[in-house]
Structures are given as C-alpha cells and as structure tokens.
Design a protein around this motif. Structure first.
Motif, mmCIF file in Angstrom:
data_model
loop_
_atom_site.group_PDB
_atom_site.id
_atom_site.type_symbol
_atom_site.label_atom_id
_atom_site.label_comp_id
_atom_site.label_asym_id
_atom_site.label_seq_id
_atom_site.Cartn_x
_atom_site.Cartn_y
_atom_site.Cartn_z
ATOM 1 N N ILE A 1 41.818 32.355 33.116
ATOM 2 C CA ILE A 1 41.152 33.555 32.627
ATOM 3 C C ILE A 1 42.216 34.535 32.154
ATOM 4 N N LYS A 2 42.228 34.795 30.859
ATOM 5 C CA LYS A 2 43.257 35.642 30.259
ATOM 6 C C LYS A 2 42.953 37.126 30.504
ATOM 7 N N ALA A 3 43.897 37.808 31.111
ATOM 8 C CA ALA A 3 43.860 39.262 31.327
ATOM 9 C C ALA A 3 42.504 39.778 31.818
ATOM 10 N N PRO A 4 42.050 39.325 32.996
ATOM 11 C CA PRO A 4 40.765 39.811 33.502
ATOM 12 C C PRO A 4 40.801 41.316 33.758
ATOM 13 N N LYS A 5 39.726 41.989 33.368
ATOM 14 C CA LYS A 5 39.633 43.446 33.547
ATOM 15 C C LYS A 5 39.068 43.813 34.913
ATOM 16 N N HIS A 6 38.292 42.914 35.502
ATOM 17 C CA HIS A 6 37.698 43.127 36.826
ATOM 18 C C HIS A 6 37.971 41.892 37.673
ATOM 19 N N LEU A 7 38.228 42.116 38.960
ATOM 20 C CA LEU A 7 38.406 40.999 39.894
ATOM 21 C C LEU A 7 37.378 41.118 41.011
ATOM 22 N N PRO A 8 36.594 40.060 41.238
ATOM 23 C CA PRO A 8 35.681 40.076 42.381
ATOM 24 C C PRO A 8 36.464 40.260 43.681
ATOM 25 N N GLU A 9 35.826 40.838 44.669
ATOM 26 C CA GLU A 9 36.493 41.173 45.934
ATOM 27 C C GLU A 9 37.141 39.957 46.591
ATOM 28 N N VAL A 10 36.477 38.801 46.546
ATOM 29 C CA VAL A 10 37.028 37.591 47.180
ATOM 30 C C VAL A 10 38.372 37.209 46.534
ATOM 31 N N ILE A 11 38.530 37.460 45.260
ATOM 32 C CA ILE A 11 39.786 37.147 44.576
ATOM 33 C C ILE A 11 40.845 38.210 44.876
ATOM 34 N N LYS A 12 40.436 39.462 44.892
ATOM 35 C CA LYS A 12 41.367 40.529 45.270
ATOM 36 C C LYS A 12 41.972 40.250 46.649
ATOM 37 N N LYS A 13 41.116 39.853 47.587
ATOM 38 C CA LYS A 13 41.570 39.582 48.952
ATOM 39 C C LYS A 13 42.543 38.406 48.979
ATOM 40 N N ALA A 14 42.241 37.337 48.262
ATOM 41 C CA ALA A 14 43.105 36.159 48.243
ATOM 42 C C ALA A 14 44.470 36.475 47.624
ATOM 43 N N LEU A 15 44.479 37.321 46.617
ATOM 44 C CA LEU A 15 45.750 37.665 45.960
ATOM 45 C C LEU A 15 46.592 38.595 46.822
#
Length: 98
Positions: A82-96
């Motif tokens: 996914i190129k340059a996502p503007k929003h990240l779901p919470e589950v992805i924010k947490k994993a990162l």
C-alpha cells in the motif's frame, strides 16, 4: 518480516489472511504473521481480492491503484503493498509500535 506488516520506504507491506463471503467487511485481528481481513464478496475468479482492494483503499485513504497485490489474487493468503497510506487502522498502528 516478523509481523503481519512492515514499512518499505513509504510503502506499507501487509500479509493478509482473507476471508471471503463474510457477513461484513472488516479488518480483524492478527493471526500469526498475517492480518485477518473479511469481505462480503464471494471468491469467484479473484473478485473477492478485487473487492478487498477497494475496501482497503477507503480504509487507508488511498486510491485503488496505490494498492498492489504481490501474491494471492486467487488465494486466502495474500501480500499487499500500500503506497503512502493516509490512515492506519489501530491494529496496524499498534503492530508498528511494538
């Protein structure tokens, strides 16, 4: 990649365990090194994957062309870029963060 997601420059690489013909479209929880994503589309000739890309484009605030299916067009196991996502779901924010 130790997680279901990682950055490659400005591109988010996402390992997905897809569930077609679900009751609703939803980004679920991690399962091992994959993120469960359910969509309502039936798995006919890659249509569920195409539908998933359209669903995720809205969720990440990108265009459909910004999402590349690296592998898994006709399989539940997929890798997306996914190129340059503007929003990240919470589950992805947490994993990162972890």
């Amino acid at each position: 990649m130790n997680s279901f997601c990682a950055w490659d420059g400005e591109v988010l690489v996402l390992n997905v365990l897809g569930t077609p013909s679900a009751k609703r479209d939803v980004i679920g929880k991690p399962k091992g090194d994959q993120l469960k994503i359910s969509v309502t589309a039936a798995p006919e000739g890659g249509k569920a994957t195409d539908y998933m890309v359209r669903f995720l484009a809205k969720e990440f605030g990108v265009t459909i062309k910004d999402i590349e299916v690296v592998f898994g067009q006709y399989n539940v196991n997929k890798q997306l870029r996914i190129k340059a996502p503007k929003h990240l779901p919470e589950v992805i924010k947490k994993a990162l963060r972890d």
